[in-house]
Design a protein around this motif. Structure first.
Motif, PDB file in Angstrom:
ATOM      1  N   GLU A   1     -37.320  18.770  17.937  1.00 55.24           N
ATOM      2  CA  GLU A   1     -36.873  18.792  16.762  1.00 55.24           C
ATOM      3  C   GLU A   1     -37.718  18.604  15.929  1.00 55.24           C
ATOM      4  O   GLU A   1     -37.689  19.059  14.984  1.00 55.24           O
ATOM      5  CB  GLU A   1     -35.884  16.889  16.380  1.00 55.24           C
ATOM      6  CG  GLU A   1     -34.757  16.792  17.352  1.00 55.24           C
ATOM      7  CD  GLU A   1     -34.209  15.111  17.578  1.00 55.24           C
ATOM      8  OE1 GLU A   1     -33.666  14.924  18.308  1.00 55.24           O
ATOM      9  OE2 GLU A   1     -35.332  14.856  17.028  1.00 55.24           O
ATOM     10  N   LYS A   2     -38.711  18.378  15.551  1.00 52.30           N
ATOM     11  CA  LYS A   2     -40.211  18.682  14.652  1.00 52.30           C
ATOM     12  C   LYS A   2     -39.704  20.663  14.726  1.00 52.30           C
ATOM     13  O   LYS A   2     -40.070  21.024  13.575  1.00 52.30           O
ATOM     14  CB  LYS A   2     -41.178  18.350  15.777  1.00 52.30           C
ATOM     15  CG  LYS A   2     -41.061  16.317  14.749  1.00 52.30           C
ATOM     16  CD  LYS A   2     -42.711  15.979  15.613  1.00 52.30           C
ATOM     17  CE  LYS A   2     -42.717  14.626  15.322  1.00 52.30           C
ATOM     18  NZ  LYS A   2     -44.020  14.747  15.730  1.00 52.30           N
TER      19      LYS A   2
ATOM     20  N   HIS B   1     -38.112  15.434  23.115  1.00 54.41           N
ATOM     21  CA  HIS B   1     -36.950  15.666  22.452  1.00 54.41           C
ATOM     22  C   HIS B   1     -37.246  15.113  20.973  1.00 54.41           C
ATOM     23  O   HIS B   1     -37.280  16.584  19.886  1.00 54.41           O
ATOM     24  CB  HIS B   1     -36.273  14.987  22.982  1.00 54.41           C
ATOM     25  CG  HIS B   1     -34.782  15.824  24.402  1.00 54.41           C
ATOM     26  ND1 HIS B   1     -33.976  13.994  24.709  1.00 54.41           N
ATOM     27  CD2 HIS B   1     -34.998  15.772  24.583  1.00 54.41           C
ATOM     28  CE1 HIS B   1     -33.612  14.876  25.847  1.00 54.41           C
ATOM     29  NE2 HIS B   1     -34.165  16.451  25.625  1.00 54.41           N
TER      30      HIS B   1
ATOM     31  N   PHE C   1     -37.549  22.812  15.060  1.00 56.77           N
ATOM     32  CA  PHE C   1     -36.227  23.038  14.400  1.00 56.77           C
ATOM     33  C   PHE C   1     -36.412  22.667  12.592  1.00 56.77           C
ATOM     34  O   PHE C   1     -35.522  22.318  12.012  1.00 56.77           O
ATOM     35  CB  PHE C   1     -35.156  22.991  15.665  1.00 56.77           C
ATOM     36  CG  PHE C   1     -35.329  24.150  15.978  1.00 56.77           C
ATOM     37  CD1 PHE C   1     -35.713  23.658  17.350  1.00 56.77           C
ATOM     38  CD2 PHE C   1     -34.730  25.545  16.251  1.00 56.77           C
ATOM     39  CE1 PHE C   1     -35.816  24.671  18.476  1.00 56.77           C
ATOM     40  CE2 PHE C   1     -34.749  26.276  17.477  1.00 56.77           C
ATOM     41  CZ  PHE C   1     -35.076  25.561  18.269  1.00 56.77           C
ATOM     42  N   GLY C   2     -37.544  21.708  12.150  1.00 53.59           N
ATOM     43  CA  GLY C   2     -37.719  20.880  10.919  1.00 53.59           C
ATOM     44  C   GLY C   2     -36.197  19.976  10.948  1.00 53.59           C
ATOM     45  O   GLY C   2     -35.866  19.363   9.849  1.00 53.59           O
ATOM     46  N   ARG C   3     -35.768  18.940  11.988  1.00 54.15           N
ATOM     47  CA  ARG C   3     -34.542  18.640  11.945  1.00 54.15           C
ATOM     48  C   ARG C   3     -35.787  17.035  12.469  1.00 54.15           C
ATOM     49  O   ARG C   3     -34.757  15.746  11.493  1.00 54.15           O
ATOM     50  CB  ARG C   3     -34.338  18.162  13.993  1.00 54.15           C
ATOM     51  CG  ARG C   3     -32.903  19.351  13.814  1.00 54.15           C
ATOM     52  CD  ARG C   3     -32.302  19.502  15.131  1.00 54.15           C
ATOM     53  NE  ARG C   3     -31.713  20.300  15.281  1.00 54.15           N
ATOM     54  CZ  ARG C   3     -29.836  19.741  14.922  1.00 54.15           C
ATOM     55  NH1 ARG C   3     -29.873  18.771  14.846  1.00 54.15           N
ATOM     56  NH2 ARG C   3     -29.305  20.631  14.932  1.00 54.15           N
ATOM     57  N   LYS C   4     -36.829  16.356  12.415  1.00 51.32           N
ATOM     58  CA  LYS C   4     -37.297  15.317  11.958  1.00 51.32           C
ATOM     59  C   LYS C   4     -38.177  15.367  11.203  1.00 51.32           C
ATOM     60  O   LYS C   4     -38.833  16.326  10.606  1.00 51.32           O
ATOM     61  CB  LYS C   4     -38.039  14.672  13.349  1.00 51.32           C
ATOM     62  CG  LYS C   4     -36.615  14.412  13.722  1.00 51.32           C
ATOM     63  CD  LYS C   4     -37.822  13.677  15.488  1.00 51.32           C
ATOM     64  CE  LYS C   4     -38.137  12.292  15.002  1.00 51.32           C
ATOM     65  NZ  LYS C   4     -38.561  11.790  16.440  1.00 51.32           N
TER      66      LYS C   4
END
Length: 606
Positions: A600-601, A596, A603-606
Motif C-alpha cells: 500500500e505504501k 500488505h 501505491f501511496g495508499r498509506k
C-alpha cells in the motif's frame, strides 16, 4: 644455558627447514635453478610422489667441476651479480637451496658446460659420498633420493604419496605457466602426466595447463599504468569453478600467492559471480624492481608492493575493462552432438478444444502438400501428418502454461508461504499469502530442499542411487581423479558411483536418485574442487556435508525452468515443513515477503 655455536650439520638442517618443507619445496628450487640457467627444455621425474625420488634434467648452461663443488656450499650463488639484494632479477639468490636439500637427502649432481667434460658429485645427507666424470649432454641433471630418511621427525609429517605428488604437479604447472618459452615434461613412476611444448603462446600455455576450454571462454588482459604492466588470461564470469585454486598469479615471472592480489580478483568479479563461485584467471604482473620486495618470505611465495593501492586498482581496472569489452559473451554452447542428445515427448491427446485449435491453426501450404484434403482434417490427422513430415515440429509445450483448475484454489490462510499465483522471469515464484506477497527464488529454495533430503537419507543409511543407462566419462586432471578415487566409498554413500577410467578420467555409473538427470560433468568437476579445498581439514561428516551441498546445487530446479502451478505449490508446501529453508546452502535468502502495508505504501495508499 650458555650461548654456543651450533655444529655445521645442525645449521644445515635448520636452513633446510626454511626451504625444504616437502618434496614440492625441493622440486621448486631445482626447477627454478634450471630456469635461471637458461634452459629451453626441462624434464622432471618423480617416484613415490617425490618422497622416494626427484630428478630434474635441463639443457641450460651447465656447471664446471669447480662450480659444482661451490654450488653445494652455503651462501654461494650465481644469481646475484652484486650486493643489490633488493634488485634481484632471477627466481632466487638464496645459497641454502642445494646445500639444504643435500643435508636431508642423497643428492647426485651431474653437469656439463658446452665444450667441456661433464662432472658428477654425490652427497649423502651433508657428507660427500663420491665424485667423478659424467657422460651427459650439455646441461645439468640433479637427483634427490631418500628425502628426510635420516630425519624421521620431518618425514612422519609428510602426507601420502598421492598428496605430495599433487603438490609437485602444482609447482611444475605454475612454473610452466610463467615460462611459455620453455618446454616442460613431468613423469611420475614412469608415466608421463604433463607435457607442454615451448613457444606456444601464453593463452595456449595457460589453457593447456588448466582447462582446454578456457581458450574459447576467456578474454586477454593487456593493461598498463605508471610503469606496471598487467597481462594474462581471464575466464568469463560464466566460466567459473567451485574453489579459488584455479587463480594463478605471477609477479615478474615468479609464481606467488598473495592476499592483496586475490582480493583484487574478487573485487573485479564482484556482482558478476555468486559468492560460492570463483573466476579462472592467470595474471602476470611486470613491476619495476624498486617497487616490489620479493624477499618477505623464505620460499618467495609472497611479495610486498611499495604502493599496494596502485597495484590493486590496476588489477581491478584491467580485469573489468577486459570483461566489459567481452560484452554479452558467455560460455560457449555445447556441441551439436550434445544438443542432439536431448529428447522431448509428444503433446498429450486431451481435450476436443485442443484438437480444434490444431485444426484451426493449419496453414494452407501445409494442407496442400499432403494427400489428405483439408476439409476432411481433424486435429489428430493434422498432428499425424505434420509429425510424419517434421518429427520435431510439434513438441511438448512448457509446463508453466495456463491450466484449467481441476480443484478449487487453496485458501491462503492455511499456508504461511501462501498459494502460487505465477512465475516471473522463469526464476521467481509469486505467491499470495494472507498477510502479503511472497517471492521465492526457485533454484535457491529447491537447492536447500534437496540438501535436507540428502541429509535425512544419509542418517537413514544412505542415499539411493539411480544407474545411468550409459555410463558417462568425465575428463579431469590426474590429481583430481586421484582425489575422487580416494573418496569413492564416501561418494557411494551419497549415491554417486564412480570408478577410475584411465589416468585422466572418471566413469560415472550412477547418480543420486534425488538429483534426477542433472549435469554430470559439472557435478563431478565441482566435487573434485570441493575435495581439494576441504579434504584434509574436515572430518568425515563435514566432508559429506560439503559434498552433499555441491550435489544439491547441481540437482535442484534451475533458474529458467518454467514450472506448472502444481509444481510451484508443491515447492512452497515442502519449504514450510523443511528446516533451514529460509536460506540456501550458500547463505542467500530463498524467499522474501512484501506485507500488505508495504504494498500500500508503494501505491501511496498509506
Amino acid at each position: 644455558m650458555s650461548i654456543r655455536r651450533l655444529p655445521e650439520h645442525l645449521v644445515n638442517r635448520i636452513a633446510a627447514g626454511e626451504v625444504v618443507e616437502r618434496p614440492a619445496s625441493a622440486l621448486k628450487e631445482l626447477v627454478e635453478n634450471a630456469i635461471d640457467a637458461g634452459a629451453r627444455d626441462i624434464s622432471v621425474r618423480l617416484a613415490g610422489g617425490g618422497v622416494d625420488g626427484i630428478e630434474v634434467i635441463d639443457d641450460g648452461c651447465g656447471m664446471s667441476r669447480g662450480e659444482i663443488a661451490l654450488a653445494v656450499e652455503r651462501h654461494a650463488t650465481s644469481k646475484l651479480p652484486d650486493d643489490a639484494i633488493e634488485a634481484v632479477q632471477t627466481l632466487g639468490f638464496r645459497g641454502e637451496a642445494l646445500p639444504s636439500i643435500a643435508s636431508v637427502a642423497r643428492v647426485t649432481i651431474e653437469s656439463r658446460v658446452r665444450g667441456e667434460e661433464g662432472w658428477r658429485l654425490e652427497i649423502d645427507n651433508g657428507a660427500t659420498a663420491g665424485e667423478g666424470p659424467a657422460a651427459i649432454p650439455p646441461g645439468t641433471r640433479v637427483r634427490v633420493a631418500g628425502l628426510f630418511e635420516k630425519v624421521p621427525a620431518r618425514r612422519k609429517f609428510l602426507r601420502s604419496a598421492r598428496s605430495e605428488y599433487a603438490a609437485c604437479v602444482d609447482v611444475v604447472r605454475r612454473l610452466a605457466m610463467a615460462r611459455p618459452d620453455i618446454a616442460f615434461t613431468l613423469e611420475h613412476d614412469g608415466r608421463r602426466s604433463l607435457s607442454v611444448q615451448r613457444d606456444e603462446g601464453r593463452p595456449a600455455r595457460v589453457a593447456a595447463l588448466t582447462d582446454r576450454m578456457l581458450i574459447e571462454n576467456s578474454v586477454a588482459i593487456d593493461f598498463a599504468r605508471e610503469g606496471i604492466l598487467l597481462g594474462g588470461v581471464a575466464g568469463l564470469p560464466t566460466f567459473n569453478r567451485g574453489v579459488a585454486d584455479h587463480q594463478y598469479l605471477f609477479v615478474n615471472g615468479r609464481p606467488v600467492k598473495d592476499r592483496l592480489l586475490m582480493g583484487a580478483i574478487r573485487g573485479a568479479y564482484a556482482e558478476m559471480l555468486a559468492r560460492d563461485r570463483h573466476a579462472v584467471v592467470a595474471l602476470f604482473l611486470e613491476v619495476p624492481a624498486d617497487m616490489v620486495d620479493v624477499n618477505v618470505h623464505p620460499a618467495k611465495t609472497e611479495v610486498r608492493f611499495r604502493d599496494p593501492g596502485l597495484v590493486r586498482g590496476l588489477i581491478v581496472s584491467g580485469l573489468r575493462r577486459a570483461l566489459d569489452e567481452a560484452g554479452h559473451r558467455s560460455v560457449q554452447r555445447p556441441s551439436e552432438a550434445a544438443l542432439g542428445a536431448w529428447r522431448s515427448s509428444p503433446l498429450p491427446f486431451s481435450g476436443e478444444g485442443w484438437e480444434r485449435g490444431l485444426s484451426a491453426g493449419a496453414q494452407p501450404g501445409e494442407a496442400s502438400s499432403t494427400s489428405i484434403p483439408s476439409h476432411e482434417w481433424d486435429g489428430r490427422e493434422y498432428l499425424a501428418a505434420v509429425q510424419d513430415r517434421h518429427p520435431t515440429f510439434l513438441t511438448q509445450p512448457p509446463l508453466g502454461r495456463a491450466e484449467a483448475a481441476a480443484q478449487p484454489v487453496p485458501e491462503t490462510a492455511s499456508h504461511p508461504l501462501g498459494v502460487a499465483r505465477g512465475q516471473i522471469a522463469r526464476t521467481y515464484i509469486v505467491a499470495e499469502a494472507e498477510d502479503g506477497l511472497v517471492i521465492v527464488d526457485q533454484h535457491a529454495a529447491h537447492e536447500r530442499l534437496v540438501l535436507e533430503r540428502m541429509r535425512r537419507a544419509l542418517s537413514d543409511g544412505g542415499v539411493r542411487s539411480q544407474a545411468l543407462l550409459l555410463p558417462e566419462v568425465v575428463e579431469l586432471e590426474e590429481t583430481a581423479c586421484d582425489r575422487l578415487e580416494a573418496r569413492a566409498a564416501e561418494l557411494a554413500e551419497l549415491g554417486l558411483e564412480l570408478e577410475r577410467f584411465g589416468a585422466r578420467a572418471m566413469l560415472v555409473r550412477a547418480v543420486p536418485a534425488l538429483l534426477g538427470q542433472g549435469e554430470v560433468q559439472g557435478l563431478v568437476t565441482d566435487l573434485a574442487d570441493e575435495i581439494a579445498a576441504y579434504d584434509e581439514a574436515l572430518s568425515l561428516k563435514e566432508r559429506l556435508d560439503h559434498v552433499a551441498a555441491t550435489m544439491a546445487c547441481h540437482g535442484s530446479v534451475r533458474a529458467g525452468r518454467i514450472l506448472s502451478v502444481t509444481e510451484m505449490n508443491a515447492l512452497l508446501r515442502e519449504m514450510e515443513v523443511t528446516p533451514h529453508s529460509g536460506q540456501c546452502n550458500h547463505g542467500r535468502p530463498t524467499w522474501v515477503k512484501l506485507a500488505h502495508g508495504d504494498i500500500e505504501k508503494l501505491f501511496g495508499r498509506k
